[in-house]
Design an enzyme around this catalytic site. Structure first.
Site, PDB file in Angstrom:
ATOM      1  N   VAL A 132       8.545  11.344   5.788  1.00 50.02           N
ATOM      2  CA  VAL A 132       7.925  12.101   4.692  1.00 50.02           C
ATOM      3  C   VAL A 132       6.515  12.475   5.158  1.00 50.02           C
ATOM      4  O   VAL A 132       5.768  11.613   5.650  1.00 50.02           O
ATOM      5  CB  VAL A 132       7.875  11.267   3.392  1.00 50.02           C
ATOM      6  CG1 VAL A 132       7.193  12.040   2.273  1.00 50.02           C
ATOM      7  CG2 VAL A 132       9.294  10.873   2.975  1.00 50.02           C
ATOM      8  N   GLY A 165      12.216   3.657   7.136  1.00 49.02           N
ATOM      9  CA  GLY A 165      11.768   5.019   7.446  1.00 49.02           C
ATOM     10  C   GLY A 165      11.988   5.337   8.921  1.00 49.02           C
ATOM     11  O   GLY A 165      11.846   4.483   9.790  1.00 49.02           O
ATOM     12  N   SER A 205       1.613   7.357   6.182  1.00 54.06           N
ATOM     13  CA  SER A 205       1.478   5.994   6.719  1.00 54.06           C
ATOM     14  C   SER A 205       0.364   5.305   5.948  1.00 54.06           C
ATOM     15  O   SER A 205      -0.647   5.940   5.608  1.00 54.06           O
ATOM     16  CB  SER A 205       1.101   6.067   8.210  1.00 54.06           C
ATOM     17  OG  SER A 205       0.594   4.827   8.643  1.00 54.06           O
ATOM     18  N   GLN A 219       3.728 -10.079  12.984  1.00 56.29           N
ATOM     19  CA  GLN A 219       3.998  -8.848  13.721  1.00 56.29           C
ATOM     20  C   GLN A 219       2.700  -8.157  14.164  1.00 56.29           C
ATOM     21  O   GLN A 219       2.728  -7.076  14.737  1.00 56.29           O
ATOM     22  CB  GLN A 219       4.893  -7.891  12.932  1.00 56.29           C
ATOM     23  CG  GLN A 219       4.270  -7.222  11.717  1.00 56.29           C
ATOM     24  CD  GLN A 219       5.296  -6.407  10.935  1.00 56.29           C
ATOM     25  OE1 GLN A 219       6.181  -6.944  10.274  1.00 56.29           O
ATOM     26  NE2 GLN A 219       5.195  -5.090  11.021  1.00 56.29           N
ATOM     27  N   HIS A 247       7.279   5.515   1.181  1.00 56.42           N
ATOM     28  CA  HIS A 247       7.953   4.302   0.689  1.00 56.42           C
ATOM     29  C   HIS A 247       8.773   4.618  -0.564  1.00 56.42           C
ATOM     30  O   HIS A 247       9.887   4.111  -0.734  1.00 56.42           O
ATOM     31  CB  HIS A 247       6.927   3.234   0.285  1.00 56.42           C
ATOM     32  CG  HIS A 247       6.115   2.683   1.412  1.00 56.42           C
ATOM     33  ND1 HIS A 247       4.759   2.894   1.515  1.00 56.42           N
ATOM     34  CD2 HIS A 247       6.463   1.902   2.463  1.00 56.42           C
ATOM     35  CE1 HIS A 247       4.305   2.260   2.586  1.00 56.42           C
ATOM     36  NE2 HIS A 247       5.305   1.657   3.178  1.00 56.42           N
ATOM     37  N   TYR A 274       0.869  -1.189   0.000  1.00 56.01           N
ATOM     38  CA  TYR A 274       0.000   0.000   0.000  1.00 56.01           C
ATOM     39  C   TYR A 274       0.905   1.239   0.000  1.00 56.01           C
ATOM     40  O   TYR A 274       0.841   2.099   0.866  1.00 56.01           O
ATOM     41  CB  TYR A 274      -0.960   0.003   1.191  1.00 56.01           C
ATOM     42  CG  TYR A 274      -2.242   0.744   0.872  1.00 56.01           C
ATOM     43  CD1 TYR A 274      -3.135   0.238  -0.058  1.00 56.01           C
ATOM     44  CD2 TYR A 274      -2.540   1.970   1.467  1.00 56.01           C
ATOM     45  CE1 TYR A 274      -4.301   0.922  -0.389  1.00 56.01           C
ATOM     46  CE2 TYR A 274      -3.693   2.664   1.141  1.00 56.01           C
ATOM     47  CZ  TYR A 274      -4.574   2.129   0.225  1.00 56.01           C
ATOM     48  OH  TYR A 274      -5.718   2.808  -0.105  1.00 56.01           O
ATOM     49  N   LEU A 275       1.779   1.265  -1.003  1.00 58.41           N
ATOM     50  CA  LEU A 275       2.889   2.222  -1.021  1.00 58.41           C
ATOM     51  C   LEU A 275       2.406   3.664  -1.130  1.00 58.41           C
ATOM     52  O   LEU A 275       1.461   3.967  -1.853  1.00 58.41           O
ATOM     53  CB  LEU A 275       3.827   1.903  -2.189  1.00 58.41           C
ATOM     54  CG  LEU A 275       4.401   0.486  -2.236  1.00 58.41           C
ATOM     55  CD1 LEU A 275       5.381   0.343  -3.406  1.00 58.41           C
ATOM     56  CD2 LEU A 275       5.097   0.113  -0.927  1.00 58.41           C
TER      57      LEU A 275
HETATM   58  O1  PAF Z   1       7.783  -1.119   8.479  1.00 53.39           O
HETATM   59  C1  PAF Z   1       7.161  -2.046   7.929  1.00 53.39           C
HETATM   60  O2  PAF Z   1       6.404  -1.848   6.992  1.00 53.39           O
HETATM   61  C2  PAF Z   1       7.326  -3.465   8.478  1.00 53.39           C
HETATM   62  O3  PAF Z   1       7.441  -3.470   9.845  1.00 53.39           O
HETATM   63  C3  PAF Z   1       8.486  -4.223   7.814  1.00 53.39           C
HETATM   64  C4  PAF Z   1       9.824  -3.605   8.137  1.00 53.39           C
HETATM   65  C5  PAF Z   1       8.288  -4.270   6.311  1.00 53.39           C
HETATM   66  C6  PAF Z   1       8.525  -5.667   8.330  1.00 53.39           C
HETATM   67  O4  PAF Z   1       7.342  -6.346   8.055  1.00 53.39           O
END
Ligand code: PAF
Length: 283
Positions: free
Chosen positions: A176, A147, A185, A61, A37, A32-33
């Site tokens: 950014v 970031g 985000s 995570q 990113h 979802y850039l």
């Molecule tokens: O920052 C993120 O988007 C995530 O924590 C990462 C570093 C891609 C790991 O899944």
């Protein structure tokens, strides 16, 4: 740009480039850039012959009740954007290939993960370090870009790399921001119009704190109280933490100095947002 799904194919591609003497920079993402990113990819392009963007919404995570299922996804758009800014490969593995049945190994960084986001998201950083370690093994990058919005993540990954003697340059990229100051985000897409306005309290808090420091505030605890009070004035914003810490050790500062960072996390509706800023930096 190539799109690669299988870890073994990814490593074979990297090995073929290594044989040609090419350097690789990895930009790990959950997709979802946004422009934040893309800035990481551009920085990677300056550092290496090839940038590999990884796109993987890492299930381990996310905690129970967090936004794993609703996390925004846009594969086609992400692929087009990655190609446009110069990535050589988009590596987008399936969860089953990273965490096959019977997977039992995790990578843990201890002290640095205990406070801030680690305090309210137990096991989150184990998930991050485990997936990043796996990506490092698969992609074998010479450098990787993260970031600075995820201040704690960046510190934790630097620690993992140094503790495990990995020869990888970990590069941080400045936050950014949107024109009105909101840090970019993928989770901003959850905000409705009213919440989007409330989210400005984060950048406002950083600006407020910097002004206080310029005017002579030195005591971190009393500044934290003033900031909390200001954020509490914003109806519907629930504070997770307001903490003035050393940028590298993430230890609480008592007196504000050049390495002091204000780290913030709040919840607005169902959306958890973080932000941070050096207190002695220019606004
Ligand atoms: O920052 C993120 O988007 C995530 O924590 C990462 C570093 C891609 C790991 O899944």
């Amino acid at each position: 740009m190539e799109i690669i799904r299988k870890p073994k194919r990814m490593t074979a591609w990297v090995n073929s480039q290594a044989a040609l003497g090419k350097t690789i920079c990895l930009v790990p993402t959950m997709g979802y850039l946004h422009d934040g990113h893309l800035a990481l990819v551009r920085k990677g392009c300056e550092w290496a012959d090839h940038v590999v963007v990884s796109l993987f919404v890492n299930p381990i995570q996310f905690g129970p009740g967090e936004d794993l299922d609703s996390y925004p996804r846009s594969f086609e758009r992400d692929a087009a954007l990655s190609e446009k800014v110069g990535a050589s490969v988009l590596f987008s593995p399936e969860a089953i290939d990273l965490y096959p049945k019977g997977f039992q190994t995790t990578v843990t960084v201890k002290g640095l993960t205990s406070g801030l986001c680690g305090g309210s998201r137990p096991h989150h950083f184990d998930g991050v370090t485990t997936v990043v370690a796996k990506l490092f093994h698969i992609v074998k990058p010479h450098s990787a870009v993260f970031g600075q919005k995820d201040l704690q993540q960046l510190a934790v990954i630097k620690k993992m790399v140094s503790d495990l003697n990995w020869d990888i340059d970990i590069l941080g990229h400045p936050i950014v921001r949107e024109a009105d100051g909101l840090a970019m985000s993928s989770r901003n897409s959850y905000l409705n119009e009213e919440e989007r306005l409330k989210a400005l309290c984060l950048h406002d808090a950083i600006q407020f704190a910097r002004k206080k420091v310029r005017a002579g505030s030195q005591n971190a605890a009393s500044l934290e109280e003033d900031i909390e009070c200001r954020i509490r004035g914003c109806n519907g914003v629930v504070i997770d933490y307001v903490s003035i810490v050393n940028a590298e050790t993430l230890q609480k500062c008592s007196v504000i100095n050049n390495d002091s960072v204000l780290a913030l996390a709040v919840k607005i509706g169902r959306t958890r947002l973080i932000d941070n800023g050096f207190l002695k930096a220019e606004a």
